[in-house]
Each structure stands twice: as structure tokens, then as C-alpha cells.
Design a protein around this motif. Structure first.
Motif, PDB file in Angstrom:
ATOM      1  N   LEU A  81     -21.267  10.475  34.299  1.00 41.37           N
ATOM      2  CA  LEU A  81     -20.146   9.985  33.505  1.00 41.37           C
ATOM      3  C   LEU A  81     -18.993   9.615  34.421  1.00 41.37           C
ATOM      4  CD1 LEU A  81     -19.023   9.572  30.613  1.00 41.37           C
ATOM      5  CD2 LEU A  81     -18.187  11.930  30.737  1.00 41.37           C
ATOM      6  N   CYS A  82     -18.562   8.365  34.329  1.00 36.17           N
ATOM      7  CA  CYS A  82     -17.455   7.911  35.171  1.00 36.17           C
ATOM      8  C   CYS A  82     -16.136   8.455  34.643  1.00 36.17           C
ATOM      9  CB  CYS A  82     -17.387   6.383  35.212  1.00 36.17           C
ATOM     10  SG  CYS A  82     -15.960   5.825  36.173  1.00 36.17           S
ATOM     11  N   ARG A  83     -15.412   9.095  35.527  1.00 35.84           N
ATOM     12  CA  ARG A  83     -14.105   9.644  35.158  1.00 35.84           C
ATOM     13  C   ARG A  83     -13.017   9.124  36.100  1.00 35.84           C
ATOM     14  NH1 ARG A  83     -15.465  15.770  33.313  1.00 35.84           N
ATOM     15  NH2 ARG A  83     -13.361  15.678  32.483  1.00 35.84           N
ATOM     16  N   ALA A  84     -13.242   7.922  36.618  1.00 37.49           N
ATOM     17  CA  ALA A  84     -12.226   7.296  37.479  1.00 37.49           C
ATOM     18  C   ALA A  84     -11.157   6.634  36.606  1.00 37.49           C
ATOM     19  CB  ALA A  84     -12.879   6.290  38.416  1.00 37.49           C
ATOM     20  N   GLU A  85     -10.173   6.049  37.260  1.00 40.39           N
ATOM     21  CA  GLU A  85      -8.942   5.635  36.580  1.00 40.39           C
ATOM     22  C   GLU A  85      -9.161   4.687  35.407  1.00 40.39           C
ATOM     23  OE1 GLU A  85      -6.238   4.181  39.497  1.00 40.39           O
ATOM     24  OE2 GLU A  85      -6.134   6.105  40.518  1.00 40.39           O
ATOM     25  N   ALA A  86      -9.959   3.634  35.596  1.00 45.04           N
ATOM     26  CA  ALA A  86     -10.118   2.654  34.509  1.00 45.04           C
ATOM     27  C   ALA A  86     -10.795   3.304  33.304  1.00 45.04           C
ATOM     28  CB  ALA A  86     -10.916   1.444  34.995  1.00 45.04           C
ATOM     29  N   CYS A  87     -11.779   4.130  33.555  1.00 41.11           N
ATOM     30  CA  CYS A  87     -12.433   4.813  32.435  1.00 41.11           C
ATOM     31  C   CYS A  87     -11.519   5.872  31.835  1.00 41.11           C
ATOM     32  CB  CYS A  87     -13.774   5.397  32.879  1.00 41.11           C
ATOM     33  SG  CYS A  87     -15.040   4.119  33.137  1.00 41.11           S
ATOM     34  N   GLN A  88     -10.677   6.482  32.657  1.00 45.72           N
ATOM     35  CA  GLN A  88      -9.681   7.403  32.110  1.00 45.72           C
ATOM     36  C   GLN A  88      -8.747   6.663  31.163  1.00 45.72           C
ATOM     37  OE1 GLN A  88      -7.485   9.675  34.996  1.00 45.72           O
ATOM     38  NE2 GLN A  88      -9.346  10.482  35.944  1.00 45.72           N
ATOM     39  N   TYR A  92     -17.215   8.670  40.187  1.00 44.44           N
ATOM     40  CA  TYR A  92     -15.966   7.935  40.244  1.00 44.44           C
ATOM     41  C   TYR A  92     -16.244   6.465  40.489  1.00 44.44           C
ATOM     42  CZ  TYR A  92     -13.909  12.471  40.027  1.00 44.44           C
ATOM     43  OH  TYR A  92     -13.566  13.730  39.596  1.00 44.44           O
ATOM     44  N   CYS A  93     -16.368   5.753  39.410  1.00 38.17           N
ATOM     45  CA  CYS A  93     -16.546   4.313  39.302  1.00 38.17           C
ATOM     46  C   CYS A  93     -18.005   3.891  39.454  1.00 38.17           C
ATOM     47  CB  CYS A  93     -15.668   3.521  40.269  1.00 38.17           C
ATOM     48  SG  CYS A  93     -15.531   1.808  39.697  1.00 38.17           S
ATOM     49  N   LEU A  94     -18.458   3.228  38.425  1.00 42.39           N
ATOM     50  CA  LEU A  94     -19.804   2.673  38.399  1.00 42.39           C
ATOM     51  C   LEU A  94     -19.768   1.155  38.475  1.00 42.39           C
ATOM     52  CD1 LEU A  94     -21.163   4.990  35.574  1.00 42.39           C
ATOM     53  CD2 LEU A  94     -21.824   5.060  37.978  1.00 42.39           C
ATOM     54  N   GLY A  95     -18.596   0.599  38.729  1.00 40.88           N
ATOM     55  CA  GLY A  95     -18.463  -0.845  38.792  1.00 40.88           C
ATOM     56  C   GLY A  95     -18.440  -1.506  37.422  1.00 40.88           C
ATOM     57  N   LEU A  96     -18.181  -0.720  36.400  1.00 33.30           N
ATOM     58  CA  LEU A  96     -18.136  -1.239  35.022  1.00 33.30           C
ATOM     59  C   LEU A  96     -16.754  -1.005  34.416  1.00 33.30           C
ATOM     60  CD1 LEU A  96     -21.541   0.331  33.942  1.00 33.30           C
ATOM     61  CD2 LEU A  96     -21.124  -2.079  34.391  1.00 33.30           C
ATOM     62  N   CYS A  97     -15.753  -1.115  35.252  1.00 31.23           N
ATOM     63  CA  CYS A  97     -14.399  -0.716  34.859  1.00 31.23           C
ATOM     64  C   CYS A  97     -13.897  -1.457  33.627  1.00 31.23           C
ATOM     65  CB  CYS A  97     -13.443  -0.953  36.018  1.00 31.23           C
ATOM     66  SG  CYS A  97     -14.044  -0.296  37.580  1.00 31.23           S
ATOM     67  N   SER A  98     -14.207  -2.739  33.501  1.00 36.21           N
ATOM     68  CA  SER A  98     -13.653  -3.520  32.394  1.00 36.21           C
ATOM     69  C   SER A  98     -14.365  -3.237  31.075  1.00 36.21           C
ATOM     70  CB  SER A  98     -13.733  -5.019  32.704  1.00 36.21           C
ATOM     71  OG  SER A  98     -15.076  -5.420  32.796  1.00 36.21           O
ATOM     72  N   PRO A 149     -15.324   3.275  28.650  1.00 32.56           N
ATOM     73  CA  PRO A 149     -15.916   4.292  29.512  1.00 32.56           C
ATOM     74  C   PRO A 149     -17.397   4.032  29.752  1.00 32.56           C
ATOM     75  CG  PRO A 149     -14.652   5.319  27.734  1.00 32.56           C
ATOM     76  CD  PRO A 149     -14.755   3.859  27.429  1.00 32.56           C
ATOM     77  N   SER A 150     -17.834   4.403  30.951  1.00 32.70           N
ATOM     78  CA  SER A 150     -19.174   4.059  31.393  1.00 32.70           C
ATOM     79  C   SER A 150     -19.944   5.286  31.871  1.00 32.70           C
ATOM     80  CB  SER A 150     -19.102   3.063  32.551  1.00 32.70           C
ATOM     81  OG  SER A 150     -18.348   1.943  32.181  1.00 32.70           O
ATOM     82  N   ALA A 151     -21.261   5.170  31.782  1.00 34.87           N
ATOM     83  CA  ALA A 151     -22.133   6.240  32.268  1.00 34.87           C
ATOM     84  C   ALA A 151     -23.397   5.619  32.829  1.00 34.87           C
ATOM     85  CB  ALA A 151     -22.471   7.208  31.142  1.00 34.87           C
TER      86      ALA A 151
HETATM   87  S1  FES Z   1     -13.540   3.309  36.621  1.00 35.78           S
HETATM   88 FE1  FES Z   1     -15.258   3.773  35.422  1.00 35.78          FE
HETATM   89  S2  FES Z   1     -16.640   2.208  35.952  1.00 35.78           S
HETATM   90 FE2  FES Z   1     -14.967   1.824  37.245  1.00 35.78          FE
END
Ligand code: FES
Length: 137
Positions: free
Chosen positions: A73-80, A103-109, A112-114
Motif C-alpha cells: 500500500l502506497c503511503r507516500a505524499e500524493a496518496c496521502q 513509498y510511491c508506485l508511480g501511480l500518483c495521479s 491511492p494505489s496498491a
Molecule cells: S505517491 Fe502513491 S503512487 Fe506515487
């Protein structure tokens, strides 16, 4: 340990062989054991501390096998910003599925991504995330 020797030999001539070796060992054995660390260090002419430091730094490497399926589970800034913390907090406690933070799966836009078994899942909401976890359990 023959397979480990093959993995080391496959990458030993590359520039920066340690991370590719560790990724292959993790994928092959499900963890990077102390014996593997010793053998990799010997094969690359590094100290055990150097190899252990890399293993312990990266979340992708584990020192023991965990048989549970993994949902990353991505918990980086964009997903936050798109609400992943609320989703994570609402997940029931898991004993049959390992929910790992990445931290980031490259699906920021489209977060939330997993990631499950190498397959990305985007635009998660509580129902989608719970369904992913239930499907793995
Ligand atoms: S911050 Fe979640 S995919 Fe980039």
C-alpha cells in the motif's frame, strides 16, 4: 546453497551487483538469511556488515520468510493527499494478509494505489481496498 551461488554468479560481473542479487534472493527464497548474507558478502568481497546494512535499509528485504500474501500500500505524499491514511486506518487487523507500506508506485495521479503480485491497483477506496485484502486472505 547452489541456487544462491548461481544468483551471485549471474550478477557478480555487473556494476552494482548487490541490489539485483538481494532482489533475486528475496524472490527465490522469500527472505535474505544470515547464511545468504555471509555468502553474498564473500562472493562480492564485501563485509557482512555492508551487506546487512543494505538488507536492513530496504523494506523489500526480510530476514525471515513470511508465508502470508502481501499487499503493498502506497503511503507516500500524493496518496496521502488522496486519503490513503484514512483507508489504512480503517483496515481491519490482518493476520492472514501482510499489508506493507511502500513509498510511491508511480501511480500518483490515480492514487491511492496498491500493488498485489506485481499488479497495480489504483483509485482505491475503502470497499476496493477491503475487497483486495479479502481476496488475498
Ligand atoms: S505517491 Fe502513491 S503512487 Fe506515487
Amino acid at each position: 546453497m547452489e541456487r544462491l551461488n548461481q544468483i551471485i554468479a549471474a550478477h557478480a560481473g555487473r556494476e552494482g551487483p548487490l541490489l539485483p542479487i538481494l532482489h533475486d534472493v528475496q524472490a527465490e527464497f522469500g527472505h535474505v538469511s544470515e547464511d545468504a548474507i555471509r555468502q553474498i558478502a564473500q562472493g562480492l568481497n564485501l563485509s557482512r556488515a555492508e551487506v546487512h546494512g543494505v538488507v536492513s535499509f530496504y523494506h523489500d528485504f526480510h530476514d525471515h520468510a513470511d508465508p502470508r500474501p502481501v499487499l503493498k500500500l502506497c503511503r507516500a505524499e500524493a496518496c496521502q493527499a488522496r486519503g490513503v491514511e484514512a483507508l489504512a486506518a480503517a483496515l481491519p487487523a490482518q493476520d492472514r494478509v501482510k499489508v506493507e507500506t511502500v513509498y510511491c508506485l508511480g501511480l500518483c495521479s490515480v492514487g491511492p494505489s496498491a500493488l498485489v503480485d506485481g499488479k497495480p491497483h489504483a483509485r482505491l477506496n475503502s470497499a476496493k481496498l477491503n475487497a483486495l485484502v479479502e481476496a488475498l486472505a
